[in-house]
Write an enzyme that holds these catalytic residues in place. Sequence first.
Site, PDB file in Angstrom:
ATOM      1  N   SER A  16      -2.788   8.455   5.571  1.00 29.76           N
ATOM      2  CA  SER A  16      -2.904   8.585   7.022  1.00 29.76           C
ATOM      3  C   SER A  16      -3.069  10.037   7.470  1.00 29.76           C
ATOM      4  O   SER A  16      -2.366  10.948   7.006  1.00 29.76           O
ATOM      5  CB  SER A  16      -1.675   7.985   7.702  1.00 29.76           C
ATOM      6  OG  SER A  16      -1.763   8.155   9.111  1.00 29.76           O
ATOM      7  N   LEU A  17      -3.992  10.247   8.399  1.00 29.33           N
ATOM      8  CA  LEU A  17      -4.197  11.547   9.020  1.00 29.33           C
ATOM      9  C   LEU A  17      -3.340  11.733  10.272  1.00 29.33           C
ATOM     10  O   LEU A  17      -3.335  12.817  10.864  1.00 29.33           O
ATOM     11  CB  LEU A  17      -5.670  11.719   9.399  1.00 29.33           C
ATOM     12  CG  LEU A  17      -6.680  11.747   8.252  1.00 29.33           C
ATOM     13  CD1 LEU A  17      -8.105  11.796   8.806  1.00 29.33           C
ATOM     14  CD2 LEU A  17      -6.432  12.916   7.328  1.00 29.33           C
ATOM     15  N   THR A  63      -0.258   0.831  12.210  1.00 28.82           N
ATOM     16  CA  THR A  63      -1.578   0.567  11.670  1.00 28.82           C
ATOM     17  C   THR A  63      -1.526  -0.674  10.783  1.00 28.82           C
ATOM     18  O   THR A  63      -0.509  -1.377  10.731  1.00 28.82           O
ATOM     19  CB  THR A  63      -2.111   1.808  10.918  1.00 28.82           C
ATOM     20  OG1 THR A  63      -3.473   1.600  10.560  1.00 28.82           O
ATOM     21  CG2 THR A  63      -1.277   2.124   9.684  1.00 28.82           C
ATOM     22  N   LYS A  67      -0.089  -4.592  13.040  1.00 21.44           N
ATOM     23  CA  LYS A  67      -0.324  -4.534  14.481  1.00 21.44           C
ATOM     24  C   LYS A  67       0.058  -5.822  15.201  1.00 21.44           C
ATOM     25  O   LYS A  67       0.579  -5.782  16.317  1.00 21.44           O
ATOM     26  CB  LYS A  67      -1.788  -4.182  14.753  1.00 21.44           C
ATOM     27  CG  LYS A  67      -2.162  -2.793  14.278  1.00 21.44           C
ATOM     28  CD  LYS A  67      -3.596  -2.449  14.593  1.00 21.44           C
ATOM     29  CE  LYS A  67      -3.933  -1.044  14.100  1.00 21.44           C
ATOM     30  NZ  LYS A  67      -5.295  -0.619  14.446  1.00 21.44           N
ATOM     31  N   ASP A 103      -6.264   1.322  20.659  1.00 24.85           N
ATOM     32  CA  ASP A 103      -7.398   1.270  19.731  1.00 24.85           C
ATOM     33  C   ASP A 103      -8.735   1.115  20.453  1.00 24.85           C
ATOM     34  O   ASP A 103      -9.702   1.826  20.171  1.00 24.85           O
ATOM     35  CB  ASP A 103      -7.234   0.113  18.745  1.00 24.85           C
ATOM     36  CG  ASP A 103      -6.302   0.446  17.595  1.00 24.85           C
ATOM     37  OD1 ASP A 103      -6.094   1.640  17.323  1.00 24.85           O
ATOM     38  OD2 ASP A 103      -5.780  -0.494  16.967  1.00 24.85           O
ATOM     39  N   GLY A 131      -5.805  -7.569  13.171  1.00 24.52           N
ATOM     40  CA  GLY A 131      -5.235  -6.742  14.230  1.00 24.52           C
ATOM     41  C   GLY A 131      -6.179  -5.695  14.766  1.00 24.52           C
ATOM     42  O   GLY A 131      -6.202  -5.419  15.974  1.00 24.52           O
ATOM     43  N   ASN A 152     -15.477 -13.706  10.123  1.00 22.64           N
ATOM     44  CA  ASN A 152     -14.272 -13.369   9.386  1.00 22.64           C
ATOM     45  C   ASN A 152     -14.207 -14.217   8.129  1.00 22.64           C
ATOM     46  O   ASN A 152     -14.753 -15.323   8.082  1.00 22.64           O
ATOM     47  CB  ASN A 152     -13.031 -13.635  10.254  1.00 22.64           C
ATOM     48  CG  ASN A 152     -11.761 -13.096   9.624  1.00 22.64           C
ATOM     49  OD1 ASN A 152     -11.623 -11.892   9.437  1.00 22.64           O
ATOM     50  ND2 ASN A 152     -10.833 -13.972   9.283  1.00 22.64           N
ATOM     51  N   ARG A 153     -13.556 -13.656   7.101  1.00 18.35           N
ATOM     52  CA  ARG A 153     -13.407 -14.400   5.849  1.00 18.35           C
ATOM     53  C   ARG A 153     -12.728 -15.740   6.090  1.00 18.35           C
ATOM     54  O   ARG A 153     -13.118 -16.763   5.536  1.00 18.35           O
ATOM     55  CB  ARG A 153     -12.586 -13.557   4.850  1.00 18.35           C
ATOM     56  CG  ARG A 153     -12.446 -14.175   3.476  1.00 18.35           C
ATOM     57  CD  ARG A 153     -11.585 -13.272   2.608  1.00 18.35           C
ATOM     58  NE  ARG A 153     -10.233 -13.154   3.150  1.00 18.35           N
ATOM     59  CZ  ARG A 153      -9.377 -12.207   2.812  1.00 18.35           C
ATOM     60  NH1 ARG A 153      -9.742 -11.256   1.973  1.00 18.35           N
ATOM     61  NH2 ARG A 153      -8.167 -12.186   3.334  1.00 18.35           N
ATOM     62  N   ARG A 157      -9.500 -17.741  11.999  1.00 20.44           N
ATOM     63  CA  ARG A 157      -9.072 -16.546  12.725  1.00 20.44           C
ATOM     64  C   ARG A 157     -10.169 -16.065  13.675  1.00 20.44           C
ATOM     65  O   ARG A 157      -9.886 -15.589  14.774  1.00 20.44           O
ATOM     66  CB  ARG A 157      -8.694 -15.435  11.759  1.00 20.44           C
ATOM     67  CG  ARG A 157      -7.498 -15.766  10.878  1.00 20.44           C
ATOM     68  CD  ARG A 157      -6.804 -14.521  10.373  1.00 20.44           C
ATOM     69  NE  ARG A 157      -6.065 -13.867  11.452  1.00 20.44           N
ATOM     70  CZ  ARG A 157      -5.357 -12.757  11.303  1.00 20.44           C
ATOM     71  NH1 ARG A 157      -5.301 -12.170  10.122  1.00 20.44           N
ATOM     72  NH2 ARG A 157      -4.720 -12.211  12.307  1.00 20.44           N
ATOM     73  N   GLY A 248     -14.265   5.897  11.283  1.00 22.03           N
ATOM     74  CA  GLY A 248     -13.205   5.739  12.263  1.00 22.03           C
ATOM     75  C   GLY A 248     -12.408   6.971  12.600  1.00 22.03           C
ATOM     76  O   GLY A 248     -11.391   6.868  13.303  1.00 22.03           O
TER      77      GLY A 248
END
Length: 288
Positions: A16-17, A63, A67, A103, A131, A152-153, A157, A248
């Site tokens: 993570s930044l 994250t 979420k 987000d 999320g 979506n897989r 969902r 991102g």
Amino acid sequence: MSESRHAVFGHPITHSLSPRIHAHFGRQTGIPVHFEAIDATPETFPTALEAFAAGGGTGANVTLPLKEAALALCAEVSDRARRAGAVNTLVRKGGQWHGDNTDGTGLVRDLTARQGVDVRQRRTLLIGAGGAAHGVAPALIDAGIGELFIVNRTTARADALVDKLGLPGRVHARYFEDLHAIGEFDLVINATSAAREPGSTNAESGLPKLPTSLVGTRTACVDLSYGEVAIPFLAWARAAGAHNVIDGVGMLVEQAADAFKLWHGVRPYTDEVYTALRERDALLVTAD
């Protein structure tokens, strides 16, 4: 001014930044900030968050893959978090957690203000329905995109997210098998969370082989992730001839600035830290 304690929760989280970003924001604004990264799975997250609060934690980012779980731990949530069904920012008030989701606004601000992408009336494909996808879909609609297609897989969902958005005729769920015959898009957003192998069809990879017919001469392709995990999708986008290829990092910086304002009452400037991240880490850059 005493130093406040904040954190980002996720799994994995070592990449993570966020700690670096918030340290920069603290120096810029003169606000003392202690910001750490805490690894937590969906199973350990409630206990880890409780311990964080007991140790003086006053705010947190959340994250993947936490979420949606964060939403259930909040005493109160903002309208945009409720619409998203996911929380990425927690604020401690009166001994309880209050949830928000920055987000979507972070993504739209990065695309429109920094990357120069006009999202209005753009035919949009959203890959993923977890999320991250829940967080950005309402903001994209509010920003004026055209039709939105969600794949979506797990198709259930995608159907659930379409139903939640409540815009029949404008928002559609599709199977991955439909992508070869669905035409091209103006905006393609990868919101899947798993590490990928180029061309993989393994269900564990999170991203199947995508047809290049999705991409036209003016298409913008965006991965909500950054760093190594974003490489396969961004490479596919470049090979397909996308006009814009965007990771991102910008969204991360913008949503962090919104979170910082929720915690400290001031929104820091973002261009300086965005440039610093690009220069220091040599992360993937946007291609015109």
